[in-house]
Design an enzyme around this catalytic site. Structure first.
Site, mmCIF file in Angstrom:
data_model
loop_
_atom_site.group_PDB
_atom_site.id
_atom_site.type_symbol
_atom_site.label_atom_id
_atom_site.label_comp_id
_atom_site.label_asym_id
_atom_site.label_seq_id
_atom_site.Cartn_x
_atom_site.Cartn_y
_atom_site.Cartn_z
ATOM 1 N N LYS A 105 0.852 -1.190 0.000
ATOM 2 C CA LYS A 105 0.000 0.000 0.000
ATOM 3 C C LYS A 105 0.885 1.236 0.000
ATOM 4 O O LYS A 105 1.929 1.245 0.666
ATOM 5 C CB LYS A 105 -0.898 -0.023 1.243
ATOM 6 C CG LYS A 105 -1.961 1.063 1.275
ATOM 7 C CD LYS A 105 -2.820 0.925 2.535
ATOM 8 C CE LYS A 105 -3.909 1.972 2.598
ATOM 9 N NZ LYS A 105 -4.734 1.847 3.826
ATOM 10 N N SER A 148 -9.844 -0.357 6.996
ATOM 11 C CA SER A 148 -9.213 -0.160 5.684
ATOM 12 C C SER A 148 -8.565 -1.407 5.086
ATOM 13 O O SER A 148 -8.268 -1.429 3.897
ATOM 14 C CB SER A 148 -8.163 0.951 5.774
ATOM 15 O OG SER A 148 -8.808 2.206 5.780
ATOM 16 N N SER A 196 -9.684 1.901 2.942
ATOM 17 C CA SER A 196 -8.829 2.642 2.039
ATOM 18 C C SER A 196 -7.808 1.770 1.305
ATOM 19 O O SER A 196 -7.222 2.233 0.331
ATOM 20 C CB SER A 196 -8.086 3.723 2.821
ATOM 21 O OG SER A 196 -7.192 3.140 3.745
#
Lengths: 95, 492
Positions: B78, B177, B153
């Site tokens: 990420k 997330s 997210s």
């Protein structure tokens, strides 16, 4: 309770963030709406409840004061928008 | 079967036997990226050259017999975890050109294990969002329905794993997330106990809630990644010095002797019928596997969690994001004077959701409102934690849905922040409590994935993985892959 334009403007100053007229208007509306929904917390009796900042119990996490190598100055300055003589450069803080 | 569809443990077996090389695996994944990325938009930076170099090194390691279960296996990180020499953007204009001078601890650990990094995953800006629509660069699409959101997210990392753009990903989870996108994309996502995985080098959003975890194709892979990334790190003063077990030892295919509670507050009003149905079927399966199930578990303060969370997280965020001033790194506006530079740097560098949360957090911490909002939220946090603690005196784990609905349409909630915040209603209490949560695929509703969430007391990841593993072995939902290539053919 609806936040006034001045209140949002003041918050913007507190966190050093300019806001456009459109943003002021939008945030006034949206933040007021969000806060109104958060009024639900008033229902909760928290008179004898201590606050929690972290989910684990931590107090004064310290380590041995031992010297170790750090990153070279040039690596740290490599991302700086403006630099001079090994320093970060900003415009005058005081006139 | 395509190479890019392999799990970590399948790849490892083939690598060990010499039936495939890391170079071949890596090329298969890179090729897959070039085929599907245009449709999915899951990756901010593809690191092809680095990946091939790392794959070559991994092959040497494997030949010399010095490999770990992750050696040579392509991963996506990420884009809020620092990767030395590779830009780390947090999907924000503010950090669009930021190249970290050091690695996050998790990246370092994966490096030591012989990782192949194929890229950095798209996300909601600074991890603030539940749909990936708040990325400053582009919106990631759900591979099960390209007009729906992948969840956020960690949307990019989830989509990449689901579609073979990576064998696994590292995500971060502040209020759901990792877990929401895992559920929305039909993969496995684990948010470990707060303090289990080092946050050093993870760009801070809300420091008392953030935690890094694995996003994988199955539960075995989740255990394998945890074996590498978990553990104490003196560079993160909130990481906990607690022994790291071999998580794969926990993977046994029955649930005999386990007591599970179903907290009724998580079966909320407005929950999609098909999601509830899938959950009930999943829970009966857990019973069949030997667990005792109590449908009367209760966590009464759950309804206050959303408000408490959306005060605490923005308050911590406003403090953490004070560092973006256009001086040390990142976007910098050239204005009339120093203050003008700083205020406009923040106006133009941050996107709408980040600004909204900075404003909200600043308000909640400002003079006159601190007690009513921030302090009150911290007290409610205590109550929520106590209820979890009491529940885990009675149950080995709690079972809940991950989201009240299946993935929603792109554009559906993006202009209504409160509706968007409600997407996290089942996941954010877990971060407030600091407890671990595992999401595993649990069926479909209208052709879209439903995820089951398994919760446990602090440091009970082994129990969660055992439940997830037994369920996965008994059902096989986890093997379903999105029909992304067929879709391609349809379109042509």
């Amino acid at each position: 309770m609806k936040l006034s334009r001045e209140e949002v403007l003041h918050i913007g100053t507190l966190c050093r963030m300019s806001l456009s007229e459109a943003e002021l208007e939008r945030f006034q509306e949206q933040i007021s709406n969000i806060l109104e929904n958060f009024d639900i917390l008033k229902e909760v009796d928290t008179d004898n409840v201590p606050p929690t900042a972290y989910p684990i119990h931590l107090q004064n996490v310290i380590r041995e004061d031992k010297a170790a190598p750090c990153l070279p100055q040039s690596d740290i300055l490599a991302n700086a928008p403006h630099q001079e003589d090994g320093y970060f450069r900003v415009k005058a803080v005081l006139d | 079967m395509n190479l890019y569809d392999l799990t970590i443990h399948q790849s490892h077996e083939l690598l060990k036997k010499g039936e495939v090389s890391s170079i071949e695996l890596t090329k298969a994944v890179l090729e897959r990226i070039s085929q599907v990325e245009e449709k999915l938009q899951a990756i901010v930076t593809v690191t092809e050259e680095l990946a091939l170099r790392q794959a070559e090194r991994a092959d040497e390691r494997i030949r010399s017999g010095d490999s770990t279960p992750l050696t040579g296996i392509p991963a996506l990180i990420k884009d809020n975890m620092c990767t030395k020499g590779i830009r780390t953007t947090c999907s924000s204009r503010m950090l669009e050109n930021f190249v970290p001078p050091y690695n996050a601890t998790v990246v370092e650990k994966l490096g030591d294990a012989g990782v192949v990094i194929v890229g950095k995953g798209n996300m909601d800006e600074f991890a603030m969002g539940s749909s990936n629509e708040h990325s400053a660069f582009f919106v990631t699409h759900n591979p099960w329905d390209l007009s729906s959101v992948p969840g956020g997210s960690s949307g990019g990392p989830a989509v990449a794993v689901a579609t073979g753009e990576a064998m696994y990903s590292l995500g971060s989870d502040t209020g759901g997330s990792i877990r929401l996108p895992a559920a929305f994309c039909n993969i496995v996502g684990l948010k470990p106990t707060y303090g289990r995985v080092s946050r050093y080098g993870l760009v801070a959003f809300a420091s008392s809630l953030d935690q890094i975890g694995p996003m994988t194709k199955d539960v075995t892979d989740s255990a394998l990644v945890m074996n590498i990334i978990a553990g104490y790190d003196p560079r993160d003063s909130t990481s906990v010095n607690y022994p790291v077990p071999d998580y794969t030892k926990a993977l046994i295919p029955d649930l005999k002797g386990l007591k599970l509670g179903i907290p009724r507050e998580y079966f909320v009003e407005g929950m999609q019928e098909g999601v509830e149905e899938a959950m009930r079927t999943a829970i009966s399966k857990l019973e069949e596997l030997g667990a005792t199930v109590d449908w009367e578990a209760t966590l009464p303060s759950t309804k206050y969690a959303l408000a408490a969370y959306y005060i605490i997280a923005p308050s911590e965020a406003m403090a953490n994001l004070a560092r973006y001033d256009g001086v040390k790194y990142g976007y910098s506006y050239d204005g009339e004077n120093m203050w003008d530079d700083m205020e406009k740097t923040r106006q133009f560098g941050f996107g709408p959701e980040v600004k909204r949360r900075i404003i909200l957090g600043t308000y909640a911490l400002s003079a006159g409102y601190y007690d009513a909002y921030y302090l009150k939220a911290q007290k409610v946090r205590t109550l929520i934690m106590q209820e979890f603690q009491q529940a885990f005196e009675q149950y080995d784990a709690l079972i809940t849905p991950t989201s009240p609905t299946v993935p929603f349409k792109i554009g559906q909630k993006v202009d209504d922040p409160l509706q968007m915040y409600l997407s996290d209603v089942c996941t954010l209490p877990i971060n407030i409590g600091g407890i671990p949560g595992l999401v595993v695929p649990a069926g479909f509703c209208d052709g879209l994935p439903v995820g089951m969430q398994i919760l446990g007391k602090p440091f009970s990841e082994e129990t969660l993985l055992r439940i997830g593993f037994a369920y996965e072995q008994a059902t096989g939902w986890v093997k379903q892959r999105p029909p992304i290539s067929e879709r391609e053919n349809d379109a042509s």
